[in-house]
Design an enzyme around this catalytic site. Structure first.
Site, PDB file in Angstrom:
ATOM      1  N   ASP A  82       0.851  -1.194   0.000  1.00 26.59           N
ATOM      2  CA  ASP A  82       0.000   0.000   0.000  1.00 26.59           C
ATOM      3  C   ASP A  82       0.894   1.253   0.000  1.00 26.59           C
ATOM      4  O   ASP A  82       2.078   1.163   0.369  1.00 26.59           O
ATOM      5  CB  ASP A  82      -0.894  -0.053   1.257  1.00 26.59           C
ATOM      6  CG  ASP A  82      -2.101   0.856   1.172  1.00 26.59           C
ATOM      7  OD1 ASP A  82      -2.423   1.329   0.069  1.00 26.59           O
ATOM      8  OD2 ASP A  82      -2.741   1.088   2.230  1.00 26.59           O
ATOM      9  N   GLU A 134      -1.355   6.816  -7.788  1.00 27.67           N
ATOM     10  CA  GLU A 134      -2.315   7.784  -7.225  1.00 27.67           C
ATOM     11  C   GLU A 134      -2.169   9.161  -7.861  1.00 27.67           C
ATOM     12  O   GLU A 134      -1.067   9.607  -8.156  1.00 27.67           O
ATOM     13  CB  GLU A 134      -2.095   7.889  -5.703  1.00 27.67           C
ATOM     14  CG  GLU A 134      -2.963   8.952  -5.018  1.00 27.67           C
ATOM     15  CD  GLU A 134      -2.843   8.922  -3.486  1.00 27.67           C
ATOM     16  OE1 GLU A 134      -2.616   7.843  -2.908  1.00 27.67           O
ATOM     17  OE2 GLU A 134      -2.985   9.995  -2.879  1.00 27.67           O
ATOM     18  N   GLY A 210     -11.780   3.479   2.949  1.00 27.22           N
ATOM     19  CA  GLY A 210     -13.065   2.779   2.967  1.00 27.22           C
ATOM     20  C   GLY A 210     -13.747   2.745   4.332  1.00 27.22           C
ATOM     21  O   GLY A 210     -14.974   2.754   4.407  1.00 27.22           O
TER      22      GLY A 210
HETATM   23 ZN   LIG Z   1      -4.969   4.829   1.050  1.00 26.20          ZN
END
Ligand SMILES: [Zn+2]
Length: 284
Positions: A82, A134, A210
């Site tokens: 991540d 990103e 989330g």
């Molecule tokens: Zn993130």
């Protein structure tokens, strides 16, 4: 099953309008909770590790646990790094067996983000490792990335199209108004940006931040093209609350395995509920 990358699972999810849950693990117990929940629900799943967690345990130790858990699982499991800003750590994880990595160069100017993300794709693709990149700033605090709310900005759809055309990521994380951590109030999701970007790029979209989104928000985001949903904060809470809660209820008992089991059950319950909510159950 042997570990796989995110390519097939995300393209199937995008086509079927469901999302694969991507759960941040902290240790063996949390990783086992993810793999067992997914196995019981027959859902493909992504285990995510933060850069901090990799550094804490060491990439080879961590990968040893994850590879073994996946090998015993009946469902496809990907192991994804991540938010990582450090290309050397990305290289180390690819070497150690991660099947997917995220390059987060979103704090850099557009051209730099583009070239660094492109560089990671060139490192990863020959090794059959998928890449998430990103654009824009996803607010909140996650790992060692701090983005002050006022500095946050949403992804620009035109830039997003250019970025995806030039970088060709396997998964794309445009900032659309979600945040890392615990929401203070209702998040404002830029659905119009998500819709435009997903349709124009045809790249599976990752929904960050989330934890704490309503079922309605999840359904809408998934319907618009989010094929990967990241859950981290919720697992951190279950990790601590499951452990402490059991001890508080049995404070004369000092049986660590019971505490670890209670922690496991708490994490697994939340993970299973998410997998079902995202529509992944029965898809493996
Ligand atoms: Zn993130």
């Amino acid at each position: 099953m042997p570990l796989e990358n995110m390519k097939a699972m995300l393209s199937k999810a995008a086509a079927g309008r469901y999302a694969v849950g991507a759960f941040n693990v902290l240790d063996y117990n949390s990783a086992k909770a993810v793999v067992e929940a997914a196995g019981e629900l027959r859902a493909p799943v992504i285990i995510q590790t933060s850069a901090k967690t990799v550094t804490f345990w060491g990439s080879r130790t961590l990968m040893g646990w994850l590879r073994e858990l996946a090998a015993d699982s009946p469902v496809p499991v990907a192991v994804h790094l991540d938010h990582c800003k450090d290309v050397d750590l990305i290289g180390e994880c690819i070497e150690a067996g991660w099947t997917s990595v995220m390059i987060d160069a979103s704090a850099r100017p557009f051209e730099e983000n583009l070239s660094l993300s492109r560089r990671v794709v060139e490192m990863a693709r020959p090794r059959n490792v998928t890449v998430e990149a990103e654009l824009g700033a996803i607010v909140g605090v996650e790992d060692d990335i701090h983005v002050k709310e006022q500095e946050s900005h949403l992804a620009d759809p035109a830039q997003a199209v250019e970025f995806c055309a030039k970088v060709q990521p396997d998964c794309f994380a445009p900032a659309i108004g979600t945040a890392h951590g615990i929401y203070k109030g209702e998040p404002k999701i830029a659905y119009h940006i998500l819709e435009k970007v997903a349709a124009a790029t045809q790249v599976p979209i990752a929904l960050h931040g989330g934890t704490g989104l309503s079922d309605e928000v999840f359904r809408k985001c998934i319907a618009l093209g989010c094929a990967k949903v990241n859950i981290s904060t919720q697992i951190k809470y279950a990790f601590i609350d499951g452990f402490v809660g059991y001890h508080n209820a049995h404070n004369a008992q000092y049986d660590p395995l019971k505490v670890i089991k209670a922690q496991f059950d708490e994490m697994k319950k939340g993970i299973a509920a998410n997998i079902q909510l995202f529509g992944g159950a029965g898809k493996a």
